[in-house]
Enzyme design. Structure first.
Site, PDB file in Angstrom:
ATOM      1  CG  HIS A  41     -13.906   0.686 -21.253  1.00 50.35           C
ATOM      2  ND1 HIS A  41     -14.002   0.918 -19.845  1.00 50.35           N
ATOM      3  CD2 HIS A  41     -14.777  -0.710 -21.215  1.00 50.35           C
ATOM      4  CE1 HIS A  41     -14.664   0.158 -19.133  1.00 50.35           C
ATOM      5  NE2 HIS A  41     -14.713  -0.792 -19.984  1.00 50.35           N
ATOM      6  CG  HIS A  45     -15.370   6.139 -19.745  1.00 51.37           C
ATOM      7  ND1 HIS A  45     -16.254   6.199 -19.030  1.00 51.37           N
ATOM      8  CD2 HIS A  45     -14.424   5.369 -19.214  1.00 51.37           C
ATOM      9  CE1 HIS A  45     -16.066   5.537 -17.934  1.00 51.37           C
ATOM     10  NE2 HIS A  45     -14.843   5.224 -18.003  1.00 51.37           N
ATOM     11  CG  HIS A  82     -10.246   5.747 -15.758  1.00 47.06           C
ATOM     12  ND1 HIS A  82     -10.449   6.850 -16.549  1.00 47.06           N
ATOM     13  CD2 HIS A  82     -11.175   4.926 -15.563  1.00 47.06           C
ATOM     14  CE1 HIS A  82     -11.865   6.523 -16.918  1.00 47.06           C
ATOM     15  NE2 HIS A  82     -12.266   5.424 -16.617  1.00 47.06           N
TER      16      HIS A  82
END
Length: 180
Positions: A41, A45, A82
């Site tokens: 994460h 990514h 996100h």
């Protein structure tokens, strides 16, 4: 960071949002700094997700027909943010350990709520205001879209969201309009 900028530029972010290259670059730098050095994460990514989103927007004619340029930019911003601030644990761990984030977000989509909050904090930073030129009504719509897209990354909610998306796509498909 250069890849993220190129991908955003491919969606005409400067023209659609009425902002400068420097604002886009400042946003990308600040967003990348919001990611922790995690094995998965991380900002790389986020750029992969942005790339996948741009590919879908570029190759899927149905999405091109359904989404306005502003909605496409909202999708790209959501892709970049996100997982911002992700610390490499799951929502269940945060809830079970009584983490302050779990308390703050009432054990509901803890990480996703945090990602939204951190992304919009970046967007409010000086020189990072991608959405600053939008009219209040446009901002409200874009904010709602970005939040919805990030919240949809909560796997606990994923299948319900995918069912709603599939229904929307089926109802919007040209072949359904002709048979009506």
């Amino acid at each position: 960071r250069a890849t993220a900028y190129a991908l955003l530029s491919s969606q005409n972010v400067n023209d659609v949002l009425g902002i400068s290259q420097e604002t886009v670059q400042s946003f990308i730098v600040a967003a990348s700094q919001g990611y922790l050095p995690m094995p998965f994460h991380n900002f790389s990514h986020a750029v992969y997700v942005l790339h996948g989103s741009v590919m879908c927007l570029t190759k899927c004619t149905l999405l091109q027909d359904l989404l306005s340029p502003l909605e496409r930019i909202a999708m790209c911003i959501a892709a970049i943010g996100h997982d911002i601030g992700h610390m490499g644990v799951q929502n269940s761990f945060l809830a079970n350990s009584n983490d302050p984030l779990a308390l703050q977000y009432n054990d509901r989509s803890i990480l996703e709520n945090m990602h939204c909050s951190r992304l919009f904090s970046v967007l409010r930073q000086k020189h990072c205001g991608l959405l600053d030129q939008l009219k209040p009504a446009q901002y409200k719509i874009v904010r709602k879209m970005i939040i919805g897209m990030i919240m949809a990354t909560d796997l606990a909610q994923h299948f319900d969201d995918m069912t709603r998306f599939k229904t929307r796509m089926q109802n919007s498909a040209p072949w359904n309009k002709e048979s009506a």
